[in-house]
Design a protein around this motif. Structure first.
Motif, PDB file in Angstrom:
ATOM      1  N   LEU A   1      -5.879   9.615   1.617  1.00 53.18           N
ATOM      2  CA  LEU A   1      -5.003   8.759   0.820  1.00 53.18           C
ATOM      3  C   LEU A   1      -5.317   8.857  -0.669  1.00 53.18           C
ATOM      4  O   LEU A   1      -4.410   8.885  -1.511  1.00 53.18           O
ATOM      5  N   THR A   2      -6.603   8.922  -1.010  1.00 55.22           N
ATOM      6  CA  THR A   2      -7.007   8.910  -2.415  1.00 55.22           C
ATOM      7  C   THR A   2      -7.130  10.301  -3.022  1.00 55.22           C
ATOM      8  O   THR A   2      -7.199  10.439  -4.242  1.00 55.22           O
TER       9      THR A   2
ATOM     10  N   SER B   1       0.812   3.905  -3.083  1.00 51.23           N
ATOM     11  CA  SER B   1       0.248   5.231  -2.819  1.00 51.23           C
ATOM     12  C   SER B   1       1.295   6.332  -2.714  1.00 51.23           C
ATOM     13  O   SER B   1       0.991   7.500  -2.979  1.00 51.23           O
ATOM     14  N   GLN B   2       2.529   5.981  -2.338  1.00 50.53           N
ATOM     15  CA  GLN B   2       3.519   7.016  -2.076  1.00 50.53           C
ATOM     16  C   GLN B   2       4.690   7.019  -3.066  1.00 50.53           C
ATOM     17  O   GLN B   2       5.225   8.086  -3.376  1.00 50.53           O
TER      18      GLN B   2
ATOM     19  N   LEU C   1       0.828  -1.207   0.000  1.00 53.68           N
ATOM     20  CA  LEU C   1       0.000   0.000   0.000  1.00 53.68           C
ATOM     21  C   LEU C   1       0.864   1.259   0.000  1.00 53.68           C
ATOM     22  O   LEU C   1       0.565   2.227  -0.717  1.00 53.68           O
TER      23      LEU C   1
ATOM     24  N   ALA D   1      -4.958   2.784  -4.996  1.00 52.55           N
ATOM     25  CA  ALA D   1      -3.899   2.057  -4.286  1.00 52.55           C
ATOM     26  C   ALA D   1      -4.482   1.034  -3.321  1.00 52.55           C
ATOM     27  O   ALA D   1      -3.959  -0.083  -3.191  1.00 52.55           O
ATOM     28  N   VAL D   2      -5.564   1.386  -2.645  1.00 51.08           N
ATOM     29  CA  VAL D   2      -6.180   0.463  -1.690  1.00 51.08           C
ATOM     30  C   VAL D   2      -6.732  -0.762  -2.412  1.00 51.08           C
ATOM     31  O   VAL D   2      -6.510  -1.909  -1.998  1.00 51.08           O
TER      32      VAL D   2
ATOM     33  N   HIS E   1      -2.915   6.864  -6.934  1.00 50.40           N
ATOM     34  CA  HIS E   1      -3.373   7.524  -5.720  1.00 50.40           C
ATOM     35  C   HIS E   1      -4.786   7.077  -5.368  1.00 50.40           C
ATOM     36  O   HIS E   1      -5.096   6.807  -4.211  1.00 50.40           O
ATOM     37  N   ARG E   2      -5.627   6.981  -6.369  1.00 53.97           N
ATOM     38  CA  ARG E   2      -7.039   6.710  -6.113  1.00 53.97           C
ATOM     39  C   ARG E   2      -7.340   5.232  -5.921  1.00 53.97           C
ATOM     40  O   ARG E   2      -8.306   4.882  -5.233  1.00 53.97           O
TER      41      ARG E   2
ATOM     42  N   SER F   1      -3.801  -2.993  -3.838  1.00 52.51           N
ATOM     43  CA  SER F   1      -3.035  -3.694  -2.802  1.00 52.51           C
ATOM     44  C   SER F   1      -3.869  -4.763  -2.109  1.00 52.51           C
ATOM     45  O   SER F   1      -3.373  -5.861  -1.827  1.00 52.51           O
TER      46      SER F   1
END
Length: 399
Positions: A225-226, A73-74, A69, A91-92, A88-89, A95
């Motif tokens: 996060l997103t 995301s990073q 994750l 990633a959840v 970014h949107r 993963s």
């Protein structure tokens, strides 16, 4: 369950009255920037102290989820400039799917065949026949457990729990507005949100969910996060949740996700929400001894008092307040077991009583940054961010 239903129905009136009457609006107007910071930080610390570390119960699943994750995301968005928004949107989703498949391969490969019951419960994707036992279609309906029963003791205890939830949700409301790149939330909007939260608790009691409604701190972290702050996304997500609640098999598939995967997501979500609180300190004068005292004393007492209450309860089986009236015990023990509640109430009392009217003190508190947003109509962007759909502003006006 019928008693819980009745208690939820009664407790919902607390937030409905406080929210829609504007009482919470008047209270929030006296809340300074560093009090907002306290609520977020202490909620994060409360989550840390209040629960067991689910990720560690199955490290071979939880740790890869955290690592993947973070990479998605990073790191990847900065390596692939053109695909930044996608990773970014989503990633959840990316993963979770990868680690979920990996966990299923471990399960079918027999990795947990000889493991203990706790390990199997935390790691397996086919535990307890959850998918097979779920019905294909089940439509929830009001009072499905029977007519609710009302007990004064249970109602008072639930009302106090509802008030604690109200305080913690206030900080989450503010964090959401921050991460959604909206203007600071006018107090009337926050009060209106509390009222609607009370309506949600009322429906929870009517439909017998067994729990009330509060602001989802996890969703606040997911928003950060997103970078997606659209209300349309939330509305579509709500539709999916209703869909999966009716079609039991589909909901059971998602319920089969091992808990360490979800716990790994929380590691990032709660971190974002806690850091939102730290961000509000930039508006305060941290060189002021008044601010330092209130921050330090409130954080220390906000950690110490709940720690005492929780340890006492864990050792003795009941809280420090132990009288013959259970409802009175719950009214005292429940709120003083919440870090955010204790620190927030204490900081608010000190903040509004210590030299509040001096102009320099007002700047130290960061209140001058909020002058433009104390009313709904003083900023033209409020209509864009906080107006209700379906012309509901006519019935729930903001001031």
């Amino acid at each position: 369950m019928r008693g819980t239903q009745g208690a939820l129905i009664v407790a919902s009136t607390l937030q409905i009255v406080i929210g829609f009457s504007g009482l919470w609006r008047n209270i929030v107007r006296s809340v300074s920037k560093f009090l907002n910071s306290l609520l977020r930080q202490l909620f994060l610390i409360g989550v840390y102290f209040g629960g067991d570390f689910q990720l560690a119960k199955c490290v071979e699943i939880g740790l890869p989820q955290v690592i993947i994750l973070i990479i998605f995301s990073q790191y990847i968005p900065h390596l692939l400039k053109g695909e930044k928004s996608i990773f970014h949107r989503f990633a959840v989703i990316f993963s979770v799917i990868i680690v979920w498949v990996y966990a299923h391969l471990l399960t079918v490969g027999g990795a947990y065949k000889n493991a203990g019951p706790k390990t199997q419960l935390s790691c397996r994707t086919d535990r307890a026949g959850i998918i097979g036992a779920a019905p294909w279609i089940r439509v929830p309906y009001p009072f499905q457990w029977g007519a609710p029963t009302f007990d004064a003791g249970e109602a008072f205890a639930m009302m106090m729990a509802s008030f604690v939830s109200l305080v913690e949700s206030t900080g989450a409301f503010i964090a959401v507005s921050r991460y959604a790149s909206a203007t600071p939330m006018p107090p009337s909007i926050l009060s209106r949100g509390v009222g609607w939260q009370g309506v949600g608790i009322l429906f929870s009691g009517i439909f017998g969910t067994g729990n009330g409604c509060a602001v989802s701190v996890e969703n606040a972290g997911l928003l950060a996060l997103t970078r997606v702050g659209s209300r349309r996304v939330v509305q579509i997500s709500a539709g999916f949740m209703i869909f999966f609640s009716i079609l039991g098999k589909f909901g059971a598939v998602f319920a089969s996700i091992p808990a360490p995967i979800v716990a790994a997501l929380y590691c990032l979500f709660f971190a974002y929400v806690g850091s939102a609180g730290l961000g509000y300190l930039q508006f305060c004068n941290l060189n002021s001894f008044r601010v330092k005292f209130i921050l330090g004393f409130s954080i220390f007492m906000g950690l110490s008092i709940p720690q005492y209450f929780n340890e006492y309860t864990a050792i003795n089986g009941y809280g420090p307040v132990h009288t013959g009236a259970r409802w009175f015990n719950d009214m005292i023990n429940v709120p003083f077991s919440s870090e955010a509640f204790v620190a927030g109430i204490l900081a608010m009392f000190l903040d509004v009583t210590m030299h509040k009217k001096e102009n320099a003190i007002r700047k130290d508190r960061g209140m001058h940054w909020l002058d433009k947003f104390r009313s709904f109509k003083t900023d033209t962007r409020s209509e864009e961010f906080y107006s209700l759909p379906f012309n509901l502003n006519k019935f729930f006006p903001s001031v």
